[in-house]
Every structure is written in structure tokens, then in C-alpha cells.
Design a protein around this motif. Structure first.
Motif, mmCIF file in Angstrom:
data_model
loop_
_atom_site.group_PDB
_atom_site.id
_atom_site.type_symbol
_atom_site.label_atom_id
_atom_site.label_comp_id
_atom_site.label_asym_id
_atom_site.label_seq_id
_atom_site.Cartn_x
_atom_site.Cartn_y
_atom_site.Cartn_z
ATOM 1 N N ASP A 145 0.809 -1.209 0.000
ATOM 2 C CA ASP A 145 0.000 0.000 0.000
ATOM 3 C C ASP A 145 0.848 1.268 0.000
ATOM 4 O OD1 ASP A 145 1.022 -0.464 2.492
ATOM 5 O OD2 ASP A 145 -0.724 0.313 3.578
ATOM 6 N N LEU A 146 2.159 1.129 0.121
ATOM 7 C CA LEU A 146 3.045 2.285 0.119
ATOM 8 C C LEU A 146 3.907 2.297 -1.137
ATOM 9 C CD1 LEU A 146 4.267 2.369 3.839
ATOM 10 C CD2 LEU A 146 2.445 3.715 2.770
ATOM 11 N N TRP A 147 4.110 3.481 -1.675
ATOM 12 C CA TRP A 147 4.859 3.633 -2.929
ATOM 13 C C TRP A 147 6.265 3.057 -2.814
ATOM 14 C CZ3 TRP A 147 4.243 5.235 -7.907
ATOM 15 C CH2 TRP A 147 5.381 5.549 -8.616
ATOM 16 N N ARG A 148 6.991 3.390 -1.731
ATOM 17 C CA ARG A 148 8.384 2.965 -1.632
ATOM 18 C C ARG A 148 8.510 1.450 -1.531
ATOM 19 N NH1 ARG A 148 7.195 5.424 3.264
ATOM 20 N NH2 ARG A 148 7.403 4.153 5.150
ATOM 21 N N ARG A 149 7.536 0.788 -0.902
ATOM 22 C CA ARG A 149 7.587 -0.676 -0.836
ATOM 23 C C ARG A 149 7.335 -1.281 -2.214
ATOM 24 N NH1 ARG A 149 4.101 -1.621 4.774
ATOM 25 N NH2 ARG A 149 5.634 -0.645 6.174
ATOM 26 N N ASN A 150 6.404 -0.727 -2.950
ATOM 27 C CA ASN A 150 6.172 -1.210 -4.308
ATOM 28 C C ASN A 150 7.368 -0.921 -5.214
ATOM 29 O OD1 ASN A 150 3.571 -2.390 -4.112
ATOM 30 N ND2 ASN A 150 2.643 -0.369 -4.044
ATOM 31 N N ALA A 151 8.072 0.189 -4.942
ATOM 32 C CA ALA A 151 9.280 0.485 -5.719
ATOM 33 C C ALA A 151 10.342 -0.589 -5.496
ATOM 34 C CB ALA A 151 9.817 1.863 -5.342
ATOM 35 N N VAL A 152 10.482 -1.038 -4.259
ATOM 36 C CA VAL A 152 11.426 -2.126 -3.966
ATOM 37 C C VAL A 152 10.980 -3.406 -4.655
ATOM 38 C CG1 VAL A 152 12.379 -3.562 -2.138
ATOM 39 C CG2 VAL A 152 12.136 -1.107 -1.779
ATOM 40 N N TRP A 153 9.674 -3.679 -4.610
ATOM 41 C CA TRP A 153 9.141 -4.866 -5.285
ATOM 42 C C TRP A 153 9.463 -4.815 -6.783
ATOM 43 C CZ3 TRP A 153 6.852 -9.382 -3.875
ATOM 44 C CH2 TRP A 153 6.163 -10.090 -4.857
ATOM 45 N N LEU A 154 9.283 -3.658 -7.393
ATOM 46 C CA LEU A 154 9.580 -3.506 -8.815
ATOM 47 C C LEU A 154 11.041 -3.794 -9.097
ATOM 48 C CD1 LEU A 154 8.953 -2.652 -11.719
ATOM 49 C CD2 LEU A 154 9.264 -0.277 -11.006
ATOM 50 N N GLU A 155 11.944 -3.279 -8.260
ATOM 51 C CA GLU A 155 13.370 -3.534 -8.458
ATOM 52 C C GLU A 155 13.679 -5.026 -8.359
ATOM 53 O OE1 GLU A 155 15.715 -1.576 -9.429
ATOM 54 O OE2 GLU A 155 14.476 0.224 -9.457
ATOM 55 N N LEU A 156 13.039 -5.715 -7.428
ATOM 56 C CA LEU A 156 13.261 -7.157 -7.285
ATOM 57 C C LEU A 156 12.782 -7.905 -8.523
ATOM 58 C CD1 LEU A 156 12.206 -7.639 -3.557
ATOM 59 C CD2 LEU A 156 14.529 -7.704 -4.489
ATOM 60 N N VAL A 157 11.629 -7.501 -9.048
ATOM 61 C CA VAL A 157 11.113 -8.133 -10.264
ATOM 62 C C VAL A 157 12.080 -7.929 -11.424
ATOM 63 C CG1 VAL A 157 9.287 -8.036 -12.010
ATOM 64 C CG2 VAL A 157 8.683 -8.007 -9.586
ATOM 65 N N LEU A 158 12.589 -6.707 -11.572
ATOM 66 C CA LEU A 158 13.507 -6.416 -12.671
ATOM 67 C C LEU A 158 14.819 -7.175 -12.507
ATOM 68 C CD1 LEU A 158 12.918 -2.577 -13.101
ATOM 69 C CD2 LEU A 158 11.964 -4.455 -14.441
ATOM 70 N N MET A 159 15.302 -7.305 -11.266
ATOM 71 C CA MET A 159 16.506 -8.103 -11.026
ATOM 72 C C MET A 159 16.284 -9.557 -11.410
ATOM 73 S SD MET A 159 17.656 -6.477 -7.364
ATOM 74 C CE MET A 159 18.789 -7.807 -7.029
ATOM 75 N N ALA A 160 15.127 -10.104 -11.024
ATOM 76 C CA ALA A 160 14.820 -11.490 -11.370
ATOM 77 C C ALA A 160 14.724 -11.667 -12.875
ATOM 78 C CB ALA A 160 13.509 -11.912 -10.697
ATOM 79 N N GLN A 161 14.127 -10.674 -13.540
ATOM 80 C CA GLN A 161 14.006 -10.769 -14.997
ATOM 81 C C GLN A 161 15.371 -10.678 -15.669
ATOM 82 O OE1 GLN A 161 11.411 -7.861 -16.796
ATOM 83 N NE2 GLN A 161 10.931 -9.220 -18.486
ATOM 84 N N ASP A 162 16.244 -9.795 -15.175
ATOM 85 C CA ASP A 162 17.596 -9.709 -15.725
ATOM 86 C C ASP A 162 18.332 -11.037 -15.580
ATOM 87 O OD1 ASP A 162 17.310 -7.118 -16.515
ATOM 88 O OD2 ASP A 162 18.323 -6.245 -14.781
ATOM 89 N N LEU A 163 18.243 -11.647 -14.405
ATOM 90 C CA LEU A 163 18.904 -12.932 -14.184
ATOM 91 C C LEU A 163 18.357 -14.000 -15.123
ATOM 92 C CD1 LEU A 163 19.095 -12.959 -10.281
ATOM 93 C CD2 LEU A 163 21.009 -12.743 -11.880
ATOM 94 N N THR A 164 17.049 -13.988 -15.328
ATOM 95 C CA THR A 164 16.435 -14.972 -16.225
ATOM 96 C C THR A 164 16.921 -14.786 -17.646
ATOM 97 O OG1 THR A 164 14.454 -15.149 -14.841
ATOM 98 C CG2 THR A 164 14.256 -15.826 -17.141
ATOM 99 N N VAL A 165 16.914 -13.538 -18.117
ATOM 100 C CA VAL A 165 17.325 -13.267 -19.505
ATOM 101 C C VAL A 165 18.790 -13.633 -19.726
ATOM 102 C CG1 VAL A 165 17.688 -11.444 -21.198
ATOM 103 C CG2 VAL A 165 15.578 -11.504 -19.867
ATOM 104 N N TRP A 166 19.666 -13.244 -18.777
ATOM 105 C CA TRP A 166 21.082 -13.580 -18.948
ATOM 106 C C TRP A 166 21.310 -15.089 -18.868
ATOM 107 C CZ3 TRP A 166 24.411 -10.858 -21.287
ATOM 108 C CH2 TRP A 166 24.370 -9.469 -21.240
ATOM 109 N N ALA A 167 20.543 -15.771 -18.028
ATOM 110 C CA ALA A 167 20.658 -17.231 -17.973
ATOM 111 C C ALA A 167 20.274 -17.844 -19.311
ATOM 112 C CB ALA A 167 19.770 -17.792 -16.862
#
Length: 230
Positions: A145-167
Motif C-alpha cells: 500500500d506504500l509507494w516505496r515498498r512497491n518500488a522495492v518490489w519492482l526492483e526485485l522483479v527487474l533483477m529477477a528478470q535480468d537474471l532470467t534473460v542472462w541465464a
């Protein structure tokens, strides 16, 4: 930088110009632009091309730069239009004419090859694949419900996606190299295995009966062989 019409902002492209970045952005078709398109003589249209360089059936491109007021855009901005026969059953829009679908984009690239510029702009559509993959990796919903927590969630998603693509680029072949996240989770990421240690070595034991065990073992072998850079 390539974008659809959401990126057709003078503020954005001037920022790109200041950063030394070229641009290719879609442009909404209004009444003025539609008049310019319809005013083009038939000889002004040249065949569009597919990714293999062959002519694209029913598609042509032309330049509209001299027909559009571009005084608010960076010097060198060009307007290029693609027209294409509508697919069977497609719903035409009010900006379409004579059975053609039109797409227009702005670019500052000086290349005289209109078909090549249009192909490069059209190939930006691969971003839709990344957006779909991001949604399958956790971006479908923002859980907090807070912007900064969702911002962290977004960064985690993007990190996971980067790892997947490079793999996929570095470690996988064939269908797995282009597989969707859901497929990768089922076939590789969530595979049951055991970690054992013997003679100061760490060993990963996979189930031989698993259909993709060989691909996973090959991926680990390639991972170990990658050069380390600090």
C-alpha cells in the motif's frame, strides 16, 4: 531509444538530444497528419521489408518530413509513415483509408534507407515480450500500500528478470533459450535436487528421470566455465 506514441514528447526527445541519444518514437495520427499521408503520390511509397531484408507483402513506407510542422522538435527530426494492407477481419480506424493501416514515427536518424529505419522502429515490439515476462515474474500486481515498498518490489522483479534473460542467453539452448518464465520455473528453476558434499566438493544431484535434467546439468557446466570479471 525506441518507443510507441507514448514517447512522442518534445520534452523527452530534447532530453535525449542533450544526452547524445538518438530516438525513434511513434506519433499519433491526427487530422493534419492524415491529410499529409493521403496527399502522397503513389511513386512516393517504397516497399517495406521484413527482418530478413525481403519485401514485406502489402506494406510500403514514405517520408512526410516536408509536410509536417516540426519547428518544436530537434533539428534533423524526420517523419516516416508505413502503410500496410489490413489483416483479414481487422477493424479499421477513422484514420485508416482505402483498406490500409497507417503507422507514423519520428526519428532523428539520417539514414536514407526508409525501409531500414521503419524495420528498426517496428522491431521495438519485442519490448511487449519483456513486459509480459515481467508480469509473469511478479509485476502483475503491486502487493503493498506504500509507494516505496512497491518500488522495492519492482526492483526485485527487474533483477529477477535480468537474471532470467542472462541465464537464457549464456546458459540455455533451443526452446529453453526463448521460453516463458512459467515454463522455466516448471522445467528448471523449481526442479527437486539434493546438495551433497564429498572430498571438499559440493555436488548437485538431479533426478535422472526428470526430462530436462540434462539441460539443467549443461547449464551448470556452462555457468562454471564462464570467465569471472571483477
Amino acid at each position: 531509444m525506441r518507443s510507441d506514441s507514448a514517447g512522442a514528447s518534445t520534452r523527452l526527445v530534447w532530453h535525449l538530444r542533450e544526452q547524445g541519444v538518438g530516438f525513434s518514437v511513434g506519433m499519433p495520427i491526427d487530422a493534419h497528419l492524415r491529410e499529409a499521408i493521403l496527399a502522397q503520390p503513389e511513386p512516393a511509397w517504397t516497399p517495406a521489408v521484413d527482418a530478413d531484408g525481403q519485401p514485406r507483402d502489402g506494406a510500403q513506407v514514405c517520408e512526410l518530413t516536408g509536410w509536417i510542422d516540426l519547428h518544436t522538435w530537434p533539428v534533423g527530426t524526420r517523419v516516416i509513415c508505413r502503410r500496410e494492407d489490413a489483416h483479414p477481419g481487422a477493424q479499421l480506424r477513422f484514420t485508416d483509408h482505402d483498406g490500409h493501416r497507417f503507422q507514423v514515427f519520428l526519428t532523428d536518424q539520417p539514414d536514407p534507407d526508409l525501409a531500414g529505419l521503419e524495420l528498426r522502429h517496428r522491431q521495438r515490439a519485442r519490448v511487449e515480450d519483456r513486459i509480459r515476462a515481467a508480469k509473469a515474474t511478479g509485476l502483475a500486481n503491486l502487493p503493498f500500500d506504500l509507494w516505496r515498498r512497491n518500488a522495492v518490489w519492482l526492483e526485485l522483479v527487474l533483477m529477477a528478470q535480468d537474471l532470467t534473460v542472462w541465464a537464457q542467453v549464456l546458459l540455455l539452448d533451443g526452446a529453453l533459450a526463448v521460453a516463458e518464465p512459467k515454463t522455466l520455473r516448471y522445467r528448471l528453476w523449481h526442479v527437486a535436487a539434493r546438495i551433497v558434499r564429498h572430498a571438499r566438493r559440493t555436488i548437485l544431484r538431479l533426478q535422472r528421470s526428470w526430462p530436462w535434467a540434462a539441460e539443467l546439468a549443461k547449464a551448470f557446466t556452462r555457468l562454471r566455465a564462464l570467465p569471472l570479471r571483477c
